[in-house]
Design a protein around this motif. Structure first.
Motif, PDB file in Angstrom:
ATOM      1  N   THR A  33       0.710  -1.211  -0.071  1.00  0.00           N
ATOM      2  CA  THR A  33       0.099   0.016   0.091  1.00  0.00           C
ATOM      3  C   THR A  33       0.773   1.239   0.099  1.00  0.00           C
ATOM      4  O   THR A  33       1.829   1.334   0.906  1.00  0.00           O
ATOM      5  CB  THR A  33      -1.123   0.146   1.201  1.00  0.00           C
ATOM      6  OG1 THR A  33      -1.955  -1.156   1.106  1.00  0.00           O
ATOM      7  CG2 THR A  33      -1.992   1.328   1.206  1.00  0.00           C
ATOM      8  N   THR A  38      -2.692   4.001  -2.789  1.00  0.00           N
ATOM      9  CA  THR A  38      -2.592   2.811  -3.930  1.00  0.00           C
ATOM     10  C   THR A  38      -2.196   1.538  -3.619  1.00  0.00           C
ATOM     11  O   THR A  38      -1.455   1.555  -2.719  1.00  0.00           O
ATOM     12  CB  THR A  38      -1.919   3.907  -4.893  1.00  0.00           C
ATOM     13  OG1 THR A  38      -2.784   4.978  -5.279  1.00  0.00           O
ATOM     14  CG2 THR A  38      -1.644   2.689  -6.166  1.00  0.00           C
ATOM     15  N   VAL A  68      -0.930  -1.778 -10.816  1.00  0.00           N
ATOM     16  CA  VAL A  68      -1.393  -0.537  -9.441  1.00  0.00           C
ATOM     17  C   VAL A  68      -3.156  -0.398  -9.822  1.00  0.00           C
ATOM     18  O   VAL A  68      -3.486  -0.491 -10.853  1.00  0.00           O
ATOM     19  CB  VAL A  68      -0.972   0.441  -9.622  1.00  0.00           C
ATOM     20  CG1 VAL A  68       0.566   0.688  -9.368  1.00  0.00           C
ATOM     21  CG2 VAL A  68      -0.965   1.030 -11.221  1.00  0.00           C
ATOM     22  N   ASP A  69      -3.607  -0.450  -8.646  1.00  0.00           N
ATOM     23  CA  ASP A  69      -5.058  -0.012  -8.614  1.00  0.00           C
ATOM     24  C   ASP A  69      -4.960   1.419  -7.744  1.00  0.00           C
ATOM     25  O   ASP A  69      -4.573   1.452  -6.422  1.00  0.00           O
ATOM     26  CB  ASP A  69      -6.049  -0.828  -7.513  1.00  0.00           C
ATOM     27  CG  ASP A  69      -7.362  -0.645  -7.682  1.00  0.00           C
ATOM     28  OD1 ASP A  69      -7.937   0.375  -8.187  1.00  0.00           O
ATOM     29  OD2 ASP A  69      -8.063  -1.507  -6.894  1.00  0.00           O
ATOM     30  N   VAL A  70      -5.265   2.310  -8.517  1.00  0.00           N
ATOM     31  CA  VAL A  70      -4.739   3.720  -7.964  1.00  0.00           C
ATOM     32  C   VAL A  70      -5.727   4.569  -7.173  1.00  0.00           C
ATOM     33  O   VAL A  70      -7.437   4.204  -7.394  1.00  0.00           O
ATOM     34  CB  VAL A  70      -4.656   4.714  -9.444  1.00  0.00           C
ATOM     35  CG1 VAL A  70      -4.206   6.213  -8.742  1.00  0.00           C
ATOM     36  CG2 VAL A  70      -3.483   4.344 -10.208  1.00  0.00           C
ATOM     37  N   GLN A  71      -5.487   4.925  -5.975  1.00  0.00           N
ATOM     38  CA  GLN A  71      -6.370   5.857  -5.208  1.00  0.00           C
ATOM     39  C   GLN A  71      -6.520   7.147  -5.751  1.00  0.00           C
ATOM     40  O   GLN A  71      -5.629   7.871  -5.876  1.00  0.00           O
ATOM     41  CB  GLN A  71      -5.773   5.836  -3.749  1.00  0.00           C
ATOM     42  CG  GLN A  71      -6.210   6.775  -2.942  1.00  0.00           C
ATOM     43  CD  GLN A  71      -7.667   6.433  -2.586  1.00  0.00           C
ATOM     44  OE1 GLN A  71      -8.557   7.006  -3.068  1.00  0.00           O
ATOM     45  NE2 GLN A  71      -8.121   5.275  -1.937  1.00  0.00           N
ATOM     46  N   HIS A  72      -7.917   7.419  -5.948  1.00  0.00           N
ATOM     47  CA  HIS A  72      -8.230   8.557  -6.551  1.00  0.00           C
ATOM     48  C   HIS A  72      -8.613   9.823  -5.590  1.00  0.00           C
ATOM     49  O   HIS A  72      -9.132  10.768  -6.409  1.00  0.00           O
ATOM     50  CB  HIS A  72      -9.440   8.256  -7.860  1.00  0.00           C
ATOM     51  CG  HIS A  72      -8.824   7.472  -9.021  1.00  0.00           C
ATOM     52  ND1 HIS A  72      -9.179   6.110  -8.828  1.00  0.00           N
ATOM     53  CD2 HIS A  72      -7.722   7.722  -9.815  1.00  0.00           C
ATOM     54  CE1 HIS A  72      -8.417   5.603  -9.928  1.00  0.00           C
ATOM     55  NE2 HIS A  72      -7.720   6.358 -10.662  1.00  0.00           N
ATOM     56  N   PHE A  78      -1.054  10.571 -11.157  1.00  0.00           N
ATOM     57  CA  PHE A  78      -0.520   9.401 -10.905  1.00  0.00           C
ATOM     58  C   PHE A  78       0.166   8.936 -11.956  1.00  0.00           C
ATOM     59  O   PHE A  78      -0.584   8.616 -13.255  1.00  0.00           O
ATOM     60  CB  PHE A  78      -1.404   8.493 -10.150  1.00  0.00           C
ATOM     61  CG  PHE A  78      -0.746   7.069  -9.586  1.00  0.00           C
ATOM     62  CD1 PHE A  78      -0.314   6.951  -8.532  1.00  0.00           C
ATOM     63  CD2 PHE A  78      -0.009   5.981 -10.498  1.00  0.00           C
ATOM     64  CE1 PHE A  78       0.188   5.763  -7.951  1.00  0.00           C
ATOM     65  CE2 PHE A  78       0.416   4.907  -9.979  1.00  0.00           C
ATOM     66  CZ  PHE A  78       0.901   4.994  -8.796  1.00  0.00           C
ATOM     67  N   ASP A  89      -2.407   7.551 -15.178  1.00  0.00           N
ATOM     68  CA  ASP A  89      -3.583   7.274 -14.606  1.00  0.00           C
ATOM     69  C   ASP A  89      -4.753   8.136 -15.024  1.00  0.00           C
ATOM     70  O   ASP A  89      -4.353   9.291 -14.793  1.00  0.00           O
ATOM     71  CB  ASP A  89      -3.438   6.790 -13.325  1.00  0.00           C
ATOM     72  CG  ASP A  89      -5.090   6.729 -12.612  1.00  0.00           C
ATOM     73  OD1 ASP A  89      -5.599   5.779 -12.880  1.00  0.00           O
ATOM     74  OD2 ASP A  89      -5.203   7.607 -11.900  1.00  0.00           O
ATOM     75  N   ALA A  93      -7.148   0.809 -12.852  1.00  0.00           N
ATOM     76  CA  ALA A  93      -6.159   0.013 -12.600  1.00  0.00           C
ATOM     77  C   ALA A  93      -5.205  -0.600 -13.835  1.00  0.00           C
ATOM     78  O   ALA A  93      -6.252  -0.819 -14.638  1.00  0.00           O
ATOM     79  CB  ALA A  93      -6.769  -1.097 -11.755  1.00  0.00           C
TER      80      ALA A  93
END
Length: 231
Positions: A33, A38, A68-72, A78, A89, A93
């Motif tokens: 993490t 993310t 990656v699974d991006v935190q928005h 990103f 991004d 993801a």
């Protein structure tokens, strides 16, 4: 001279360790993490460096493959930098993999923009779309892929599509905790399409060489030697 030779041999690995914020070894797949929330998955033998600033979130792929699974909730852009290209991004993801001078990108959710650093033109990729670029070359679109196949190594699967035997063996070897040598001429063999388990790499290698006239020999130190054998 011997000491110098050893130092030069290990220098690339030492530099990689010094530069990397996260790094995986042979046979190791890990999930982290990032400071912004993310989720970052690293395939075996992969490394990344983080460059987070007030203006951007940038991940530099130093070796191997990531997803990656991006935190928005964080509004900073990103980006993943690999070789001389950037994947940005746009609510998504996605996967980025680097092998020598080639970088591959594929999207599991949402959308990304792919382009060379400082270049105005970008390639728009959406779910199931893929592309690649070579260092110094343009971004090229690839055939669509099943999103379930993208970075399947995250959950223990190794999806091999239309690859040479040599490349497939090299890919499986990433998951072995021991050296793998291929001393065989695999040119001209049928290309590989298979779904294998990366948590049982020796079984995967046996499955791949079966019927291809190759012989497998186990060596000390968990080594494997693949040679030509009688058909």
């Amino acid at each position: 001279m011997a000491a110098l030779g050893v130092a030069l041999f290990f220098a690339p690995d030492i530099m990689l360790h010094l530069r990397a914020d996260y790094l995986t070894h042979a046979g190791e797949v890990a999930t982290y993490t990032l400071p912004d929330g993310t989720s970052l998955a690293l395939d075996a033998q992969s490394a990344v460096a983080l460059h987070f600033s007030p203006k951007e979130r940038r991940v530099e792929l130093l070796a191997g493959r990531l997803w990656v699974d991006v935190q928005h909730q964080d509004t900073r852009p990103f980006r993943v930098v690999a070789a001389d290209g950037v994947t940005q991004d746009v609510g998504t993801a996605f996967f980025v993999g680097q092998d020598k001078n080639r970088v591959d990108i594929a999207v599991t959710q949402g959308r990304v923009l792919v382009g060379k650093q400082d270049a105005a033109m970008q390639t728009d990729l959406q779910v199931g779309q893929a592309a690649h670029y070579l260092r110094g070359g343009a971004v090229m679109r690839d055939p669509a892929v099943d999103p379930e196949d993208i970075a399947a190594w995250r959950y223990g699967e190794l999806v091999i599509r239309n690859q040479s035997v040599a490349d497939a063996l090299r890919l499986i070897a990433r998951y072995r905790r021991g050296p793998t040598w291929v001393w065989a001429n695999t040119a001209g063999m049928d290309r590989v399409d298979a779904v294998l388990r990366n948590d049982h790499p020796d079984d995967a290698i046996l499955s791949l060489i079966n019927g291809r006239g190759l012989k497998l020999t186990h060596l000390p130190g968990n080594g494997l030697l693949i040679t030509s054998g009688s058909r």
